[in-house]
Design an enzyme around this catalytic site. Structure first.
Site, PDB file in Angstrom:
ATOM      1  N   ASN A 153      15.266  11.791  17.333  1.00 43.43           N
ATOM      2  CA  ASN A 153      15.799  10.576  17.970  1.00 43.43           C
ATOM      3  C   ASN A 153      16.632   9.695  17.039  1.00 43.43           C
ATOM      4  O   ASN A 153      17.475   8.938  17.500  1.00 43.43           O
ATOM      5  CB  ASN A 153      14.693   9.787  18.669  1.00 43.43           C
ATOM      6  CG  ASN A 153      13.670   9.245  17.731  1.00 43.43           C
ATOM      7  OD1 ASN A 153      13.545   9.715  16.598  1.00 43.43           O
ATOM      8  ND2 ASN A 153      12.924   8.258  18.170  1.00 43.43           N
ATOM      9  N   GLU A 251       4.462   8.640  10.891  1.00 46.83           N
ATOM     10  CA  GLU A 251       5.065   7.630  11.773  1.00 46.83           C
ATOM     11  C   GLU A 251       5.100   8.250  13.160  1.00 46.83           C
ATOM     12  O   GLU A 251       5.874   9.169  13.397  1.00 46.83           O
ATOM     13  CB  GLU A 251       6.486   7.283  11.311  1.00 46.83           C
ATOM     14  CG  GLU A 251       6.561   6.590   9.973  1.00 46.83           C
ATOM     15  CD  GLU A 251       5.911   5.217   9.970  1.00 46.83           C
ATOM     16  OE1 GLU A 251       5.734   4.633  11.060  1.00 46.83           O
ATOM     17  OE2 GLU A 251       5.565   4.736   8.886  1.00 46.83           O
ATOM     18  N   CYS A 285      11.212   5.164  18.969  1.00 46.04           N
ATOM     19  CA  CYS A 285       9.766   4.971  18.785  1.00 46.04           C
ATOM     20  C   CYS A 285       9.403   3.520  19.034  1.00 46.04           C
ATOM     21  O   CYS A 285       8.285   3.205  19.413  1.00 46.04           O
ATOM     22  CB  CYS A 285       9.351   5.392  17.390  1.00 46.04           C
ATOM     23  SG  CYS A 285      10.362   4.651  16.121  1.00 46.04           S
ATOM     24  N   GLU A 465       7.181   2.931   5.868  1.00 48.66           N
ATOM     25  CA  GLU A 465       8.450   3.452   5.366  1.00 48.66           C
ATOM     26  C   GLU A 465       9.394   2.286   5.129  1.00 48.66           C
ATOM     27  O   GLU A 465       9.111   1.155   5.524  1.00 48.66           O
ATOM     28  CB  GLU A 465       9.056   4.402   6.391  1.00 48.66           C
ATOM     29  CG  GLU A 465       8.194   5.620   6.598  1.00 48.66           C
ATOM     30  CD  GLU A 465       8.992   6.800   7.081  1.00 48.66           C
ATOM     31  OE1 GLU A 465       9.822   7.311   6.323  1.00 48.66           O
ATOM     32  OE2 GLU A 465       8.779   7.201   8.232  1.00 48.66           O
TER      33      GLU A 465
HETATM   34  P1  NAD Z   1       7.562  16.306  17.432  1.00 50.99           P
HETATM   35  O1  NAD Z   1       6.221  15.895  16.938  1.00 50.99           O
HETATM   36  O2  NAD Z   1       7.645  17.299  18.505  1.00 50.99           O
HETATM   37  O3  NAD Z   1       8.446  16.891  16.228  1.00 50.99           O
HETATM   38  C1  NAD Z   1       8.671  16.160  15.039  1.00 50.99           C
HETATM   39  C2  NAD Z   1       9.007  17.149  13.927  1.00 50.99           C
HETATM   40  O4  NAD Z   1       7.837  17.932  13.645  1.00 50.99           O
HETATM   41  C3  NAD Z   1      10.106  18.141  14.282  1.00 50.99           C
HETATM   42  O5  NAD Z   1      10.887  18.415  13.135  1.00 50.99           O
HETATM   43  C4  NAD Z   1       9.306  19.368  14.700  1.00 50.99           C
HETATM   44  O6  NAD Z   1      10.025  20.577  14.568  1.00 50.99           O
HETATM   45  C5  NAD Z   1       8.153  19.309  13.728  1.00 50.99           C
HETATM   46  N1  NAD Z   1       6.949  20.031  14.155  1.00 50.99           N
HETATM   47  C6  NAD Z   1       6.600  20.391  15.420  1.00 50.99           C
HETATM   48  N2  NAD Z   1       5.430  21.065  15.408  1.00 50.99           N
HETATM   49  C7  NAD Z   1       5.031  21.124  14.120  1.00 50.99           C
HETATM   50  C8  NAD Z   1       3.906  21.677  13.457  1.00 50.99           C
HETATM   51  N3  NAD Z   1       2.947  22.296  14.137  1.00 50.99           N
HETATM   52  N4  NAD Z   1       3.809  21.540  12.114  1.00 50.99           N
HETATM   53  C9  NAD Z   1       4.754  20.879  11.415  1.00 50.99           C
HETATM   54  N5  NAD Z   1       5.859  20.361  11.980  1.00 50.99           N
HETATM   55  C10 NAD Z   1       5.992  20.460  13.313  1.00 50.99           C
HETATM   56  O7  NAD Z   1       8.324  14.946  17.827  1.00 50.99           O
HETATM   57  P2  NAD Z   1       9.766  14.771  18.456  1.00 50.99           P
HETATM   58  O8  NAD Z   1       9.683  15.164  19.894  1.00 50.99           O
HETATM   59  O9  NAD Z   1      10.794  15.415  17.601  1.00 50.99           O
HETATM   60  O10 NAD Z   1       9.987  13.192  18.328  1.00 50.99           O
HETATM   61  C11 NAD Z   1       9.526  12.277  19.273  1.00 50.99           C
HETATM   62  C12 NAD Z   1       8.276  11.581  18.781  1.00 50.99           C
HETATM   63  O11 NAD Z   1       8.540  10.975  17.510  1.00 50.99           O
HETATM   64  C13 NAD Z   1       7.843  10.444  19.674  1.00 50.99           C
HETATM   65  O12 NAD Z   1       6.448  10.474  19.827  1.00 50.99           O
HETATM   66  C14 NAD Z   1       8.256   9.194  18.906  1.00 50.99           C
HETATM   67  O13 NAD Z   1       7.517   8.042  19.205  1.00 50.99           O
HETATM   68  C15 NAD Z   1       8.047   9.645  17.504  1.00 50.99           C
HETATM   69  N6  NAD Z   1       8.812   8.821  16.578  1.00 50.99           N
HETATM   70  C16 NAD Z   1       8.142   7.912  15.806  1.00 50.99           C
HETATM   71  C17 NAD Z   1       8.832   7.085  14.934  1.00 50.99           C
HETATM   72  C18 NAD Z   1       8.104   6.100  14.066  1.00 50.99           C
HETATM   73  O14 NAD Z   1       8.661   5.697  13.058  1.00 50.99           O
HETATM   74  N7  NAD Z   1       6.908   5.684  14.409  1.00 50.99           N
HETATM   75  C19 NAD Z   1      10.220   7.188  14.839  1.00 50.99           C
HETATM   76  C20 NAD Z   1      10.880   8.109  15.656  1.00 50.99           C
HETATM   77  C21 NAD Z   1      10.156   8.936  16.516  1.00 50.99           C
END
Ligand code: NAD
Length: 495
Positions: A153, A251, A285, A465
């Site tokens: 995102n 995060e 997020c 962060e």
């Molecule tokens: P996701 O958890 O599906 O993926 C995040 C990353 O983790 C990707 O690079 C993905 O390939 C990797 N990943 C997936 N499975 C994994 C595993 N088993 N082991 C290690 N890595 C793995 O999340 P997303 O759909 O890419 O992003 C959306 C989410 O991110 C939402 O929940 C959003 O709230 C959160 N987000 C949080 C913040 C924050 O700072 N709090 C900022 C942006 C997004």
């Protein structure tokens, strides 16, 4: 017909294909266009990148931090030069409107200059020793190879928050971007290569969470993991890292709320709500997904919102007329839509939107109509679960205390906001809202990079962060005692 571009990983200062040559397609979520083929990496690529980062570590940690900073200054300047190009490709692969994509790149520029400056600070502490002729101080040391695993995102900003802090502190890095946004990460890393980052200091490995993310987390030569993504995956990463006592920053999700009190400036509140709930198609997020409104202004606010939502224009993010771009992919469109049935079953009302948008030029994309849900109560699933789309749930309350309790009544604690003209209410809210970020008379989004960023409770694991919080995570303290008395002095024992 032009050939589909094929991209590569960046390992040990070279652009290389995945070890077994596999690739994945990446598509524009607004129209399905094929953007390119990207490495579908696996364990062998992870091993190679971690080995490169490990080999580069001693040289990098011994490079004076101000010199490390000079590279980041160059990165900042190059990002400025390439801002428009990077923003455009970011919009194509992620979908957010161009003005927001420029903001995404701007965050990386801001972070580059901020962290470059940290190269001349990286403060430690000097404290008095309890014994005569003895000095005592604490200094920060890097940790080694760190893995940065990022979501789609903020495909440039989030990698920059992580990698720049890690690098200025003297760590070497392997970056694994989300599979939906590899091109943005590649363009970001290309800037470092052109700015003269030594080989192996920053590596890029593209691929899935299971084939690249988890092998990085498990790798014995990875000292720390900085992860941003969903709660489910974050939990898994944390558990796995704990087996080897690795440090992890998480995060995760949010269920952020805007409170609107009876005395609020409603014009301002409506602007803040629209920007927070429907900007980035609700996929921040920090996006506002709950509107907690005091009853006295509920009907007025609802009417104003419905008018303004009706005027939002959906379309490709590169078109200047577009207010709201597509969701990241068809899977997310389906997931968002599934919540409409959940809302209905729980007794909420769909006041507008509530369905995918597929008319005319929108047909090939994963668009969703901006949605307002009414009659929502605090414990309904739509008021508790992160939907990550353009869906806003309106909850009515009687008092400030009730509003604060509703705000704090979810498992997440990232961002919150209150619109009020009452200084006492604002001050009370600042103290009582249990989130890592609080806004007064502004929406829930728009964090600046010089303050710590992160959330309480289920949003993370307590780290922050950006700002100085980032350096805390990416360094370890070393306590140093220098005894220049010429004799054995025993702390706690000799008077
Ligand atoms: P996701 O958890 O599906 O993926 C995040 C990353 O983790 C990707 O690079 C993905 O390939 C990797 N990943 C997936 N499975 C994994 C595993 N088993 N082991 C290690 N890595 C793995 O999340 P997303 O759909 O890419 O992003 C959306 C989410 O991110 C939402 O929940 C959003 O709230 C959160 N987000 C949080 C913040 C924050 O700072 N709090 C900022 C942006 C997004």
């Amino acid at each position: 017909m032009s050939e589909t571009p094929t991209y590569r990983n960046y390992i040990a200062g070279e652009w290389v294909a995945a070890d077994d040559g596999r690739t994945s397609e990446n598509h524009d979520p607004a129209n399905g266009d094929l953007i390119g083929l990207f490495p579908r990496s696996a364990q062998a690529d992870v091993d190679r990148a971690v080995a490169a980062a490990k080999a580069a570590y001693d040289g990098w940690r011994r490079t004076p931090a101000p010199k490390r900073g000079e590279i980041l200054y160059r990165v900042g300047r190059l990002l400025e030069e390439r801002k428009e190009d990077i923003a455009r490709s970011l919009t194509r692969e992620m979908g957010k409107v161009l003005v927001e994509a420029r903001g995404d790149v701007q965050e990386a520029i801001d972070m580059a200059y901020y962290m470059a400056g940290e190269g001349r600070r990286l403060f430690g502490v000097i404290v008095p020793a309890e014994l005569p002729n003895k000095a005592a101080y604490g200094m920060r040391e890097p940790m080694g190879v760190v893995a940065c695993v990022t979501p789609w995102n903020f495909p440039v900003a989030i990698p920059s928050w992580k990698t720049m802090a890690a690098l200025i502190a003297g760590n070497t890095v392997v970056l694994k971007p989300a599979t939906d946004t590899p091109l943005s990460a590649l363009k970001y890393v290309e800037v470092f290569a052109d700015a003269g980052i030594p080989a192996g200091v920053l590596n890029l490995v593209m691929g899935s969470g299971s084939e690249v993310g988890m092998p990085l987390v498990r790798h014995p030569d990875v000292a720390a993991i900085s992860f941003t993504g969903s709660n489910e995956v974050g939990r898994e990463v944390n558990v796995e890292a704990a087996r080897n006592l690795k440090r992890v920053t998480l995060e995760l999700g949010g269920k952020n709320a805007i409170i609107v009190m009876d005395d609020a400036d409603l014009d301002l509140a409506v602007d803040g709500i629209l920007w927070s709930a429907f900007g980035t198609t609700g996929q921040r997020c920090t996006a506002c997904s709950r509107l907690i409104v005091q009853r006295g202004v509920a009907r007025d606010l609802e009417g104003r919102l419905l008018d303004r939502i009706a005027s939002l224009r959906l379309g490709h993010g590169l078109e200047s007329t577009t207010d709201v771009g597509p969701l990241i992919n068809a899977g997310q469109q389906k997931n968002v839509h599934s919540y409409m049935e959940v809302a209905r079953q729980d007794g909420a009302r769909i006041l507008c939107g509530g369905e995918p948008a597929s008319d005319g030029a929108l047909a090939g994309g994963s668009f969703y109509k901006p949605t307002l849900l009414g009659g929502v109560t605090p414990n309904m699933r739509v008021a508790q679960e992160e939907i990550f789309g353009p869906v806003l749930s309106m909850i009515e309350v009687g008092t400030l205390d009730e509003a604060i309790a509703v705000n704090n009544g979810t498992k997440y604690g990232l961002s919150s906001s209150i619109f009020t003209r009452d200084v006492n209410a604002a001050q009370t809210a600042m103290r009582e809202l249990a989130t890592g970020i609080v806004y007064i008379n502004a929406g829930t989004i728009g964090a600046e990079i010089q303050l710590p960023f992160g959330g309480t409770r289920g949003t993370g694991n307590g780290h922050r962060e950006a700002g100085l919080g980032a350096l805390e995570f990416f360094t370890e303290w070393k306590a140093v005692y220098v005894d220049y008395s010429g004799k054995l002095q025993r702390a706690q024992i000799d008077a």
